[in-house]
Scaffold this motif. Structure first.
Motif, PDB file in Angstrom:
ATOM      1  N   ASP A  19       1.385 -10.260  -5.629  1.00 17.89           N
ATOM      2  CA  ASP A  19       1.962 -10.395  -4.282  1.00 17.89           C
ATOM      3  C   ASP A  19       3.176  -9.503  -4.118  1.00 17.89           C
ATOM      4  OD1 ASP A  19       0.036 -12.251  -3.572  1.00 17.89           O
ATOM      5  OD2 ASP A  19       1.273 -14.006  -4.049  1.00 17.89           O
ATOM      6  N   GLN A  22       2.034  -5.948  -3.793  1.00 16.36           N
ATOM      7  CA  GLN A  22       1.460  -5.670  -2.467  1.00 16.36           C
ATOM      8  C   GLN A  22       2.559  -5.511  -1.420  1.00 16.36           C
ATOM      9  OE1 GLN A  22      -1.777  -5.122  -2.232  1.00 16.36           O
ATOM     10  NE2 GLN A  22      -1.656  -4.644  -0.039  1.00 16.36           N
ATOM     11  N   TYR A  25       4.314  -2.233  -1.951  1.00 18.11           N
ATOM     12  CA  TYR A  25       3.442  -1.139  -1.529  1.00 18.11           C
ATOM     13  C   TYR A  25       3.497  -0.952  -0.007  1.00 18.11           C
ATOM     14  CZ  TYR A  25      -0.976   1.141  -0.318  1.00 18.11           C
ATOM     15  OH  TYR A  25      -1.928   1.961   0.229  1.00 18.11           O
ATOM     16  N   GLN A  26       3.403  -2.050   0.721  1.00 19.99           N
ATOM     17  CA  GLN A  26       3.437  -1.956   2.175  1.00 19.99           C
ATOM     18  C   GLN A  26       4.781  -1.423   2.670  1.00 19.99           C
ATOM     19  OE1 GLN A  26       2.394  -5.809   3.684  1.00 19.99           O
ATOM     20  NE2 GLN A  26       0.328  -5.794   2.788  1.00 19.99           N
ATOM     21  N   ARG A  46       0.066   1.428  -6.814  1.00 17.12           N
ATOM     22  CA  ARG A  46      -0.329   0.033  -6.598  1.00 17.12           C
ATOM     23  C   ARG A  46      -1.566  -0.303  -7.421  1.00 17.12           C
ATOM     24  NH1 ARG A  46      -3.505  -1.321  -1.340  1.00 17.12           N
ATOM     25  NH2 ARG A  46      -4.963  -0.148  -2.661  1.00 17.12           N
ATOM     26  N   PRO A  57      -6.800  -5.763  -5.315  1.00 18.36           N
ATOM     27  CA  PRO A  57      -6.485  -6.282  -3.962  1.00 18.36           C
ATOM     28  C   PRO A  57      -7.642  -6.051  -2.998  1.00 18.36           C
ATOM     29  CG  PRO A  57      -5.475  -4.159  -4.235  1.00 18.36           C
ATOM     30  CD  PRO A  57      -6.127  -4.480  -5.562  1.00 18.36           C
ATOM     31  N   TRP A  60      -6.477  -3.337   2.535  1.00 23.80           N
ATOM     32  CA  TRP A  60      -5.330  -3.692   3.387  1.00 23.80           C
ATOM     33  C   TRP A  60      -5.443  -2.970   4.713  1.00 23.80           C
ATOM     34  CZ3 TRP A  60      -1.470  -0.657   5.473  1.00 23.80           C
ATOM     35  CH2 TRP A  60      -0.411  -1.362   6.076  1.00 23.80           C
TER      36      TRP A  60
END
Length: 225
Positions: A19, A22, A25-26, A46, A57, A60
């Motif tokens: 989490d 992620q 990364y965003q 990532r 993952p 996205w």
């Protein structure tokens, strides 16, 4: 790319949870903007960290932009449209009520007009036609007459009005009875009455005086003047 290199590129620890990876990364994608090389490096970093943790993952997608609310003009338009529709429904209801009331009034009028006229017997006499036997303005069809100097006027029933020409104290008034207006006298009844000259005196013959239908004043005996 090793996990340590990937962690340094994303700005997280090599032991970061999926989490955290992620989210980092965003955040870095936003900072990279439209630079394709930078975005590819972040994606590779990532994937390297997630592969090291044994978790891949889901694809996205950028969050959807917030839904735009209705403008003031649209709200006003919807409100006015609802009011117009309500007015149309109200008008239809009023027209329906008026039509029902009109039909009910017509039905009531037709019923009253059909039951108001009584049955007319073709053999019955016309009440508006002149009747020779009808009472005159004095209330009687019997003509006045004179008996023994006393003027006799019929009032109604068995009631008579006596007007003497002279005063008579203790006058004896004799009434005769018959079964028909012009029939023979079959019974008599007498009474005593004080009469004053020119002053009308009323005499009412009681119903018990005779069982016959017709009565009249036959004589007035003025005993003492």
């Amino acid at each position: 790319m090793t996990p340590y290199e990937a962690a340094g590129l994303l700005g997280v620890a090599p032991t970061a949870t999926p989490d955290d990876v992620q989210r980092a990364y965003q955040a870095r994608l936003v900072e990279a903007g439209s630079d394709p090389r930078r975005r590819d490096e972040l994606t590779a970093a990532r994937d390297a960290l997630l592969a090291a943790s044994g978790w891949a993952p889901a694809p996205w997608y950028p969050p959807a932009p917030p839904r735009r609310g209705l403008s003031t003009g649209a709200i006003v338009g919807i409100t006015l449209g609802s009011m117009a529709a309500g007015l149309v429904v109200l008008l239809f209801a009023l027209f329906g009520i008026a039509a029902i009331a009109h039909d009910a009034g017509r039905l009531a009028d037709s019923r009253s007009s059909s039951s108001a006229a009584p049955y007319a017997d073709p053999t019955a006499p016309d009440p508006s036609a002149p009747d020779s036997a009808a009472p005159d303005d004095s209330g009687s069809s019997v003509e006045d007459y004179d008996v023994d100097g006393v003027h006799v006027h019929y009032v109604d029933g068995w009631t008579f009005e006596l007007t003497p020409a002279r005063t008579c104290a203790g006058a004896t008034v004799t009434a005769g009875f018959s079964d028909t207006p012009d029939g023979d006298e079959v019974d008599q009844w007498t009474t005593t009455l004080d009469l004053e000259a020119g002053v009308p005196a009323t005499v009412t013959i009681p119903d018990s005086a005779s069982p016959h239908d017709y009565a009249g004043i036959d004589a007035v005996d003025c005993g003492q003047a």
